[in-house]
Design a protein around this motif. Structure first.
Motif, short mmCIF file in Angstrom:
data_model
loop_
_atom_site.label_atom_id
_atom_site.label_comp_id
_atom_site.label_asym_id
_atom_site.label_seq_id
_atom_site.Cartn_x
_atom_site.Cartn_y
_atom_site.Cartn_z
N VAL A 87 0.84 -1.20 0.00
CA VAL A 87 0.00 0.00 0.00
C VAL A 87 0.87 1.25 0.00
N LYS A 88 1.95 1.20 0.74
CA LYS A 88 2.81 2.37 0.91
C LYS A 88 3.64 2.67 -0.33
N PHE A 89 4.22 1.65 -0.95
CA PHE A 89 5.17 1.85 -2.04
C PHE A 89 4.69 1.34 -3.39
N GLY A 90 3.65 0.56 -3.41
CA GLY A 90 3.23 -0.10 -4.64
C GLY A 90 2.65 0.86 -5.66
N ARG A 91 3.06 0.72 -6.89
CA ARG A 91 2.51 1.48 -8.00
C ARG A 91 2.31 0.52 -9.16
N ASN A 92 1.28 0.78 -9.96
CA ASN A 92 1.06 -0.12 -11.08
C ASN A 92 1.92 0.30 -12.27
N LYS A 93 1.88 -0.49 -13.33
CA LYS A 93 2.75 -0.27 -14.48
C LYS A 93 2.46 1.07 -15.15
N ALA A 94 1.20 1.46 -15.24
CA ALA A 94 0.84 2.72 -15.87
C ALA A 94 1.44 3.91 -15.12
N GLN A 95 1.41 3.86 -13.81
CA GLN A 95 1.97 4.94 -13.01
C GLN A 95 3.48 5.02 -13.18
N LYS A 96 4.14 3.87 -13.22
CA LYS A 96 5.59 3.86 -13.40
C LYS A 96 5.98 4.42 -14.76
N SER A 97 5.26 4.02 -15.81
CA SER A 97 5.60 4.49 -17.15
C SER A 97 5.31 5.98 -17.29
N LEU A 98 4.26 6.48 -16.65
CA LEU A 98 3.96 7.91 -16.68
C LEU A 98 5.07 8.71 -16.02
N ASP A 99 5.54 8.26 -14.86
CA ASP A 99 6.64 8.94 -14.18
C ASP A 99 7.91 8.93 -15.02
N LYS A 100 8.17 7.80 -15.69
CA LYS A 100 9.36 7.70 -16.53
C LYS A 100 9.27 8.66 -17.71
N ALA A 101 8.08 8.73 -18.34
CA ALA A 101 7.89 9.63 -19.47
C ALA A 101 8.03 11.08 -19.05
N ARG A 102 7.52 11.43 -17.89
CA ARG A 102 7.65 12.81 -17.40
C ARG A 102 9.11 13.16 -17.12
N ALA A 103 9.86 12.23 -16.56
CA ALA A 103 11.28 12.48 -16.28
C ALA A 103 12.06 12.65 -17.58
N GLU A 104 11.76 11.82 -18.58
CA GLU A 104 12.45 11.94 -19.86
C GLU A 104 12.12 13.27 -20.54
N LYS A 105 10.88 13.71 -20.47
CA LYS A 105 10.49 14.99 -21.07
C LYS A 105 11.19 16.13 -20.36
N ALA A 106 11.24 16.07 -19.04
CA ALA A 106 11.93 17.13 -18.29
C ALA A 106 13.40 17.19 -18.67
N SER A 107 14.01 16.04 -18.84
CA SER A 107 15.42 15.99 -19.24
C SER A 107 15.62 16.58 -20.64
N ARG A 108 14.73 16.24 -21.57
CA ARG A 108 14.81 16.79 -22.93
C ARG A 108 14.62 18.30 -22.92
N ASP A 109 13.65 18.78 -22.14
CA ASP A 109 13.40 20.22 -22.07
C ASP A 109 14.60 20.95 -21.49
#
Length: 58
Positions: free
Chosen positions: A28-50
């Motif tokens: 409950v505390k740390f678990g995230r589903n695959k969609a949440q993980k991929s969204l966070d990864k995509a946001r980090a990549e976009k921030a890096s590109r910007d």
């Protein structure tokens, strides 16, 4: 008469229940589903590109 209880078995069962409770709490505390993980990864990549796009060329 009281029932005979195997103390080793009782001790191990108690430990299993405690581990299961801890695992459920962590899920409950740390678990995230695959969609949440991929969204966070995509946001980090976009921030890096910007950020790379805004760097000055020297």
């Amino acid at each position: 008469m009281a029932d005979i209880v195997n103390l080793n078995r009782a001790r191990k069962q108690k430990a299993r229940l405690q581990k299961k409770a801890q695992a459920d709490e962590n899920a409950v505390k740390f678990g995230r589903n695959k969609a949440q993980k991929s969204l966070d990864k995509a946001r980090a990549e976009k921030a890096s590109r910007d950020l790379d796009g805004k760097k000055r060329d020297e």
